[in-house]
Design a protein around this motif. Sequence first.
Motif, PDB file in Angstrom:
ATOM      1  N   THR A 276     -15.820   8.397  12.852  1.00 53.87           N
ATOM      2  CA  THR A 276     -16.252   7.159  12.195  1.00 53.87           C
ATOM      3  C   THR A 276     -16.086   7.259  10.693  1.00 53.87           C
ATOM      4  N   THR A 277     -16.519   8.376  10.115  1.00 55.08           N
ATOM      5  CA  THR A 277     -16.393   8.568   8.674  1.00 55.08           C
ATOM      6  C   THR A 277     -14.926   8.680   8.267  1.00 55.08           C
ATOM      7  N   ALA A 278     -14.162   9.460   9.031  1.00 50.22           N
ATOM      8  CA  ALA A 278     -12.747   9.659   8.689  1.00 50.22           C
ATOM      9  C   ALA A 278     -11.965   8.353   8.791  1.00 50.22           C
ATOM     10  N   THR A 279     -12.331   7.501   9.753  1.00 51.54           N
ATOM     11  CA  THR A 279     -11.653   6.204   9.872  1.00 51.54           C
ATOM     12  C   THR A 279     -11.811   5.398   8.592  1.00 51.54           C
ATOM     13  N   GLY A 280     -13.015   5.356   8.074  1.00 53.75           N
ATOM     14  CA  GLY A 280     -13.247   4.634   6.822  1.00 53.75           C
ATOM     15  C   GLY A 280     -12.502   5.244   5.654  1.00 53.75           C
ATOM     16  N   MET A 281     -12.441   6.581   5.592  1.00 56.15           N
ATOM     17  CA  MET A 281     -11.746   7.238   4.501  1.00 56.15           C
ATOM     18  C   MET A 281     -10.244   6.962   4.552  1.00 56.15           C
ATOM     19  N   VAL A 282      -9.661   7.063   5.748  1.00 57.98           N
ATOM     20  CA  VAL A 282      -8.220   6.820   5.882  1.00 57.98           C
ATOM     21  C   VAL A 282      -7.890   5.361   5.574  1.00 57.98           C
ATOM     22  N   GLN A 283      -8.707   4.439   6.097  1.00 53.84           N
ATOM     23  CA  GLN A 283      -8.459   3.023   5.831  1.00 53.84           C
ATOM     24  C   GLN A 283      -8.548   2.723   4.337  1.00 53.84           C
ATOM     25  N   GLU A 284      -9.539   3.311   3.688  1.00 51.77           N
ATOM     26  CA  GLU A 284      -9.693   3.088   2.245  1.00 51.77           C
ATOM     27  C   GLU A 284      -8.491   3.621   1.483  1.00 51.77           C
ATOM     28  N   GLN A 285      -7.947   4.734   1.932  1.00 51.78           N
ATOM     29  CA  GLN A 285      -6.789   5.294   1.246  1.00 51.78           C
ATOM     30  C   GLN A 285      -5.542   4.440   1.491  1.00 51.78           C
ATOM     31  N   VAL A 286      -5.404   3.910   2.690  1.00 50.25           N
ATOM     32  CA  VAL A 286      -4.298   2.983   2.966  1.00 50.25           C
ATOM     33  C   VAL A 286      -4.368   1.783   2.029  1.00 50.25           C
ATOM     34  N   ASN A 287      -5.557   1.215   1.877  1.00 47.11           N
ATOM     35  CA  ASN A 287      -5.728   0.059   1.006  1.00 47.11           C
ATOM     36  C   ASN A 287      -5.444   0.412  -0.452  1.00 47.11           C
ATOM     37  N   LEU A 288      -5.888   1.606  -0.864  1.00 43.50           N
ATOM     38  CA  LEU A 288      -5.679   2.023  -2.246  1.00 43.50           C
ATOM     39  C   LEU A 288      -4.191   2.172  -2.550  1.00 43.50           C
ATOM     40  N   ILE A 289      -3.436   2.748  -1.642  1.00 45.70           N
ATOM     41  CA  ILE A 289      -1.991   2.902  -1.856  1.00 45.70           C
ATOM     42  C   ILE A 289      -1.336   1.536  -2.017  1.00 45.70           C
ATOM     43  N   ALA A 290      -1.734   0.576  -1.173  1.00 43.64           N
ATOM     44  CA  ALA A 290      -1.166  -0.772  -1.269  1.00 43.64           C
ATOM     45  C   ALA A 290      -1.504  -1.412  -2.612  1.00 43.64           C
ATOM     46  N   ARG A 291      -2.726  -1.206  -3.096  1.00 47.76           N
ATOM     47  CA  ARG A 291      -3.113  -1.792  -4.375  1.00 47.76           C
ATOM     48  C   ARG A 291      -2.361  -1.129  -5.535  1.00 47.76           C
ATOM     49  N   ILE A 292      -2.158   0.188  -5.444  1.00 49.81           N
ATOM     50  CA  ILE A 292      -1.403   0.882  -6.491  1.00 49.81           C
ATOM     51  C   ILE A 292       0.034   0.386  -6.513  1.00 49.81           C
ATOM     52  N   GLU A 293       0.649   0.228  -5.338  1.00 52.22           N
ATOM     53  CA  GLU A 293       2.022  -0.262  -5.275  1.00 52.22           C
ATOM     54  C   GLU A 293       2.155  -1.627  -5.943  1.00 52.22           C
ATOM     55  N   LYS A 294       1.170  -2.478  -5.739  1.00 53.52           N
ATOM     56  CA  LYS A 294       1.216  -3.796  -6.374  1.00 53.52           C
ATOM     57  C   LYS A 294       1.001  -3.692  -7.871  1.00 53.52           C
ATOM     58  N   ALA A 295       0.034  -2.880  -8.295  1.00 57.15           N
ATOM     59  CA  ALA A 295      -0.329  -2.818  -9.713  1.00 57.15           C
ATOM     60  C   ALA A 295       0.804  -2.268 -10.576  1.00 57.15           C
ATOM     61  N   ILE A 296       1.548  -1.283 -10.086  1.00 59.80           N
ATOM     62  CA  ILE A 296       2.581  -0.668 -10.920  1.00 59.80           C
ATOM     63  C   ILE A 296       3.791  -1.570 -11.088  1.00 59.80           C
ATOM     64  N   SER A 297       3.889  -2.642 -10.284  1.00 60.16           N
ATOM     65  CA  SER A 297       5.013  -3.571 -10.420  1.00 60.16           C
ATOM     66  C   SER A 297       4.601  -4.895 -11.054  1.00 60.16           C
ATOM     67  N   GLN A 298       3.352  -4.990 -11.502  1.00 56.97           N
ATOM     68  CA  GLN A 298       2.855  -6.216 -12.114  1.00 56.97           C
ATOM     69  C   GLN A 298       2.578  -5.988 -13.599  1.00 56.97           C
ATOM     70  N   PRO A 299       2.700  -7.045 -14.429  1.00 57.36           N
ATOM     71  CA  PRO A 299       2.466  -6.872 -15.868  1.00 57.36           C
ATOM     72  C   PRO A 299       1.004  -6.919 -16.274  1.00 57.36           C
ATOM     73  N   ASP A 300       0.104  -7.236 -15.358  1.00 53.74           N
ATOM     74  CA  ASP A 300      -1.304  -7.378 -15.698  1.00 53.74           C
ATOM     75  C   ASP A 300      -1.951  -6.005 -15.909  1.00 53.74           C
ATOM     76  N   ALA A 301      -2.436  -5.770 -17.130  1.00 52.98           N
ATOM     77  CA  ALA A 301      -3.061  -4.484 -17.440  1.00 52.98           C
ATOM     78  C   ALA A 301      -4.354  -4.281 -16.667  1.00 52.98           C
ATOM     79  N   ASN A 302      -5.067  -5.360 -16.380  1.00 49.18           N
ATOM     80  CA  ASN A 302      -6.348  -5.212 -15.690  1.00 49.18           C
ATOM     81  C   ASN A 302      -6.181  -4.682 -14.271  1.00 49.18           C
ATOM     82  N   GLN A 303      -5.072  -5.010 -13.612  1.00 55.15           N
ATOM     83  CA  GLN A 303      -4.831  -4.451 -12.281  1.00 55.15           C
ATOM     84  C   GLN A 303      -4.660  -2.937 -12.349  1.00 55.15           C
TER      85      GLN A 303
END
Length: 504
Positions: free
Chosen positions: A46-73
């Motif tokens: 149960t704990t590991a599921t949440g950790m892995v899911q959170e890391q999946v989401n974080l990678i997706a957010r990083i991929e978006k942020a590094i290709s966008q001009p918004d500094a706040n992202q």
Amino acid sequence: MRYIFFSLFIPFCLISVSGQGFSAESKSRSSLNQNLSSRPDESFYTTATGMVQEQVNLIARIEKAISQPDANQLRSVRGQLTVHQVATESFLKRHYPNPKALCYLEGKFSVNISFLSDQLTEPQAQIYCSLYASSQELSKLAPVLDRLLSRRGELALVRELPLVSGERQSDPVLSIAPIQHPNLAKPATPFAVQEADFPKTPPPIIAGTAKRLLAEYVPPIQAAIAPPPETLATLQMAKQTLAQAISAFPQGTQFQNSWETTAQLDRFSYDLDPQEPQTYAKFLEMPNTGIFRVLPDSAYHRQLNTLSNRLQPSVSERYPFPSLGKTNGGFTPSLALQLVGDKFQILPQGLDYNFMIDLGNIPLEKLDAKLRSVSLSTRQFFLNYQHPRKLADLQVERRRFITGKDQNWNQDQVIFTDAKAVLNHTYLVRSLQFQIPEMILSGKSISGSDRLNLEESLQMQSSDIILAFRPVRRRSDGSYTVLWRVLNQFNPPPIDDLENYVKY
């Protein structure tokens, strides 16, 4: 979706990021950390599921942020990366004290079965080690994100954030200034000058000059942002390692695919619904037919005074307009139909022009190449219309249809390039499209090599098509699902005097 942001120099900040669609799949980091400390009896999976899911989401957010001009992202994901690293380290230490010994065999990433104990089974060790390895990969991105954030500071103002509890800012007027709280949901304020909000204007004049609406005004050029290749490689390695962790979970464990969710939201916003081609499958079996979604013109334009990455594919590139014929010499006639206000209009490009008429509630199946189901005057005009063969006359002709002025068609109505959008009405269109040589469009003097092959350089592709379209569904955002059908195709229209516009 709500995220908690943290960095070494700024406090935590709760924000809502638009356009992500991860609200159903994400937990706040503070809640997750609280659960890890207050629920020691929670099972590993149960704990590991949440950790892995959170890391999946974080990678997706990083991929978006590094290709966008918004500094706040970038500031957001930089803080989220730090928080996630701390939470992951806590999880790993709680389940095994020495992850490096367990997860590396002879210097290579592999579960060292000899170090297994009663605390972890082999599948759990695989999840443990994959999460550890992917976390190590992501840790490499901290200095990269810091560097990219400094570069984004060249495009927009990066302000200091107040404390998470709020701060009173000095105010020259108010004796008691309001408390300001940190907020990264709002994009950073761009440094670019105010952009002029010009009214809709006719297409530009080809091989000529026109007076500008605002003298010497040049629109700001949007940034070209290419994510560092090494950063993309690191993210890809982290994703591959997480895939190994996901495969080790018990059968039936569900994970949200952040990339698929984003793609589905994008298709929901701009593309057809999957069942629509099936609904009209019988019509689509006819030759030279198709179905697509007509979007408001605002979908194809960037909002004024906002930043964008000009290297990112636009809506028209991700969801191209339907092709009306075969590609010839790099030229493909298309149906660039959009909504401008409450009217259908074909996007004016280059020298292209068209005219259209609302036929009322006539089924597309009843129309044919000779337009026998259409009134006599309309039929004769659409079938017998002859376009000018000189460049200047063509542009005058185009303005006649755009403005409705100086029309001598012997018609009982003025014919325009647009028509009011009405559901379940059929619209008849004659579309003329031209691929003008680049030397004419640019207005630059030709080189010596071009002079030797002038006739070949002036070759032009074009098309002259009669088609009909019918809106069959209107969505709440104002877009329409449209069926279309090519009825007739004439010989490619020529332009006889292009050589007169060559600059030597």
